[in-house]
Each structure stands twice: as C-alpha cells, then as structure tokens.
Design a protein around this motif. Sequence first.
Motif, short mmCIF file in Angstrom:
data_model
loop_
_atom_site.label_atom_id
_atom_site.label_comp_id
_atom_site.label_asym_id
_atom_site.label_seq_id
_atom_site.Cartn_x
_atom_site.Cartn_y
_atom_site.Cartn_z
N GLY A 121 0.79 -1.23 0.00
CA GLY A 121 0.00 0.00 0.00
C GLY A 121 0.82 1.27 0.00
N LEU A 122 2.04 1.24 -0.53
CA LEU A 122 2.89 2.43 -0.58
C LEU A 122 2.47 3.30 -1.77
CD1 LEU A 122 6.30 0.64 0.02
CD2 LEU A 122 4.83 1.72 1.74
N PHE A 177 -3.35 3.90 -6.62
CA PHE A 177 -2.03 3.45 -7.05
C PHE A 177 -1.33 2.85 -5.83
CE2 PHE A 177 2.46 3.93 -7.76
CZ PHE A 177 2.64 3.71 -9.12
N SER A 178 -0.70 1.70 -6.00
CA SER A 178 -0.10 1.04 -4.84
C SER A 178 1.19 0.32 -5.24
CB SER A 178 -1.09 0.03 -4.24
OG SER A 178 -0.51 -0.67 -3.16
N ILE A 179 2.19 0.45 -4.39
CA ILE A 179 3.46 -0.26 -4.55
C ILE A 179 3.61 -1.24 -3.39
CG2 ILE A 179 5.98 -0.04 -4.51
CD1 ILE A 179 4.86 0.97 -7.09
N SER A 180 4.02 -2.46 -3.69
CA SER A 180 4.38 -3.45 -2.66
C SER A 180 5.85 -3.79 -2.82
CB SER A 180 3.53 -4.72 -2.81
OG SER A 180 2.17 -4.44 -2.58
N SER A 219 0.70 -1.70 -8.66
CA SER A 219 -0.71 -2.06 -8.79
C SER A 219 -1.61 -0.85 -8.93
CB SER A 219 -1.19 -2.84 -7.56
OG SER A 219 -0.39 -3.96 -7.30
N LEU A 220 -2.75 -1.08 -9.58
CA LEU A 220 -3.87 -0.15 -9.54
C LEU A 220 -5.05 -0.91 -8.95
CD1 LEU A 220 -3.70 1.73 -12.97
CD2 LEU A 220 -3.09 2.61 -10.72
N ILE A 221 -5.74 -0.30 -8.01
CA ILE A 221 -6.87 -0.96 -7.34
C ILE A 221 -8.15 -0.24 -7.73
CG2 ILE A 221 -7.86 -1.63 -5.11
CD1 ILE A 221 -4.99 -1.44 -3.97
N GLY A 243 -12.64 -3.00 -6.03
CA GLY A 243 -12.40 -4.27 -5.34
C GLY A 243 -11.47 -5.22 -6.05
N VAL A 244 -10.78 -4.76 -7.07
CA VAL A 244 -9.83 -5.60 -7.81
C VAL A 244 -8.46 -4.95 -7.77
CG1 VAL A 244 -9.23 -6.66 -10.02
CG2 VAL A 244 -11.64 -6.43 -9.36
N GLN A 245 -7.46 -5.71 -7.34
CA GLN A 245 -6.08 -5.22 -7.37
C GLN A 245 -5.43 -5.76 -8.63
OE1 GLN A 245 -3.66 -6.09 -3.93
NE2 GLN A 245 -1.84 -5.13 -4.79
N TYR A 246 -5.12 -4.86 -9.56
CA TYR A 246 -4.49 -5.23 -10.82
C TYR A 246 -2.98 -5.08 -10.67
CZ TYR A 246 -9.15 -4.70 -12.95
OH TYR A 246 -10.48 -4.80 -13.27
N LEU A 247 -2.25 -6.19 -10.79
CA LEU A 247 -0.79 -6.14 -10.70
C LEU A 247 -0.24 -5.84 -12.09
CD1 LEU A 247 -0.06 -9.22 -8.38
CD2 LEU A 247 -0.61 -6.86 -7.75
N LEU A 248 -0.01 -4.56 -12.36
CA LEU A 248 0.48 -4.16 -13.68
C LEU A 248 1.92 -4.62 -13.92
CD1 LEU A 248 -2.06 -2.33 -13.41
CD2 LEU A 248 -0.78 -0.55 -14.61
#
Length: 371
Positions: free
Chosen positions: A190-191, A241-244, A258-260, A263-268
């Motif tokens: 969630g960064l 927008f999210s970085i793990s 990722s873009l969320i 309810g769907v987390q898309y791992l681009l």
Amino acid sequence: MNELTVKWTCQPGSIVDLKSAWTHLLEVSKVRGYYQDWRWTESLISDLHIPFDVLSVFHKNTPIALMPLCFDSQLRTITLPHNLQIDLSDCLVDSGFLNSSLGHLLHQQFNIRYPGWKRFEARRAKSPSNIASILSQWPGPKHRDTAYQNFFFLTRTHDDRNLLSKKHVKNVRRLESKLARLYKLEYLHGLTDPSSLEIFLNVEHDSWKGADNQATSILSNEEYSCFYRQLRSQFSGTLQFSISLLLADGRAIAGQLSLIDSGVQYLLKIAYRREVQEFGAGNILLLDTLERAYAEAKLNEVNLVTGPDWALRWHPKETPVEVITLFNGNLAGRASYAIYYLKDLIRPIKEQICTKWPKSRTPEPKKGKEA
C-alpha cells in the motif's frame, strides 16, 4: 436513433473537459476496469503521446458511450489506443443502451469521420467487455478471436485460498524460509509515495528486463518512466495506485506496481532483482500479497492483468482476452473479413499438421520470465 447525438473531441491535448461524462459512465457501466478510467486515458495522451479522437454518444444530453479511437490512414484501420504498456482495453457504454441503434450509429460515425475505413479492432478486450456487447448490434461483418488469457485469484473469503495449488504454495514457502536464513525479510504494501515508486523502478531495472540484451525495463524508456510517474500522481480515491515491496536486510529485492479499482487489485508490474532469481522472490511477494488479501477480505480479486506461463503453477482462474474486429460493409472491409474467415478455416488444418509431424528439436522461447 433520432434521440442519440454525438460529439467528436479530435486529437485532444487533454480530456479533462470530458471528466464528468467519463465519471458518469464509470458509475453506470456494468463492465469497468482501471483501463477505462479517464485518468488512465489522460496519462496515455500526456506521457505516451498516443494520438486519438474521442467519440462521445449522448441520449437526451446524458452520456451513454465513450470511445477513444486511433486511425491508421495507411492501413485504414480504427483501433482503441494500443501500446506495449497497454495490456487491456475497452470502451465505456451504458449497458441500458446496448441496442441496434448504437451499433448503426457507430457505423455511421466511422464512415463520416474516417472515410474509406475497412475495419475496427479492439486488440485486448477482457471478457466480458463493452466492445464485445456491441458485436451483436453491429450491422456489418464481425470477428472475435481469443488471443490471450487473463489470470486472476478470487480473494473474497479466506476459503478462496483453497483454490491455490497447495504444492506450489509449499514450494514458495520453502524458498521463503531459505531466503530468510540469509536475510531479514520485511513486506511492505500500500505504498503511494514517489520514493517507493522510484525504488520499484530500480528493482525492475535490475531484473532481466534491464539486462543489456533486453533493455525493456521502464527506466530504459523515458516515455514509460514519465507515464508511470504520472499514474502515481493521477490516481487516488476510488482508484488507487499502490506499490508493494519485499525487503531483504532493508533493501528492496522484489516489488509490485498495482492499480486498485472496484475491489480488484491489478498487478500491472511484478519485478525482482536478478541476484535473487533462484529464490523466486517475485513469487514470495505474490504469496504475501494474496495472504494479506485473504486475511483482510477487502478485495474481490487479485488480477495479474496478463496470462504469463509461470503463473500456471498457482492454479489461477482465467478469463479470455479477445481481439474483436468490426468490419465496414465496403469492398475493402469485406475483403479484409474474407482474409480473417479463411484463416479460421485453415487453422484446424494447420493444427492437425502440427500434431502429426514431429516437433522441432529447437525449444520454443518462454512467454515471460519466472516471477
């Protein structure tokens, strides 16, 4: 059809003026994803410099359809925007207006805006899609072909975890334990800050994508770098927008971009440093992402966007990604359709020949690298 009106926004430098119509259609469309959001499209214009028009359709001043369209004058082909960074695409349509009037109106408008066009292509439409729904309403020849797959994991309840391959999860855990004996591992999710994105970009550049003989990493291309930095600044609120990151002794060795949405987390993007390739660091981080999703039960699914071969070991669920083609009724359009039709006839014959004759001893290249 008399109640439908259209507006063309030609070669826009920005689509901010269409924001309210775009937002309305996102709310009423039954099919939606990050790739239909106006902010994604705005980034395509500003940073990837993809030239296209936007066709807006209204019913009594209420927007019912939006289509960003590119036109290749040499091939006389209309497409949805496409680029190496675009894995999925679709238009936006209010499902209540998916009828023959809309199909005929689009055909009419294509003839007016792009005289002599022969076909329209949506090259990566994840099923179900709005563009596929228009197929049955299209007045001319049409064609659909499943060319790709989209892999995803259901994460609505902890029971969805049982759908994963137990054998593969056990193997990933084994490699995680092996890696943990060498480094202190830490998982960050969630960064959203700029520095986290830069850390991810450097991890990806240090992967096989940044190797001299590949040079396909984001940092290897200035436009791509600007595009993802723009995405980070654009997306907030309902679309995040999210970085793990997976850290080893405080240093990032694997990451996800990722873009969320809804309810769907898309791992681009999934990346790992070459020095930890033997541990499957990308898989280790993916497992932690899935475990977190199962535990929190806030997401409906984690989506890999594409269908990479390495992901088959996880036993993901899958849905087809189609190439959908709508043809004009003119001579050029019908000739183009005839070629597609002949290819469909020849395909089973070709497959029979391939199974009959021995395969070449030369191994085929892998589709993507192991995570």
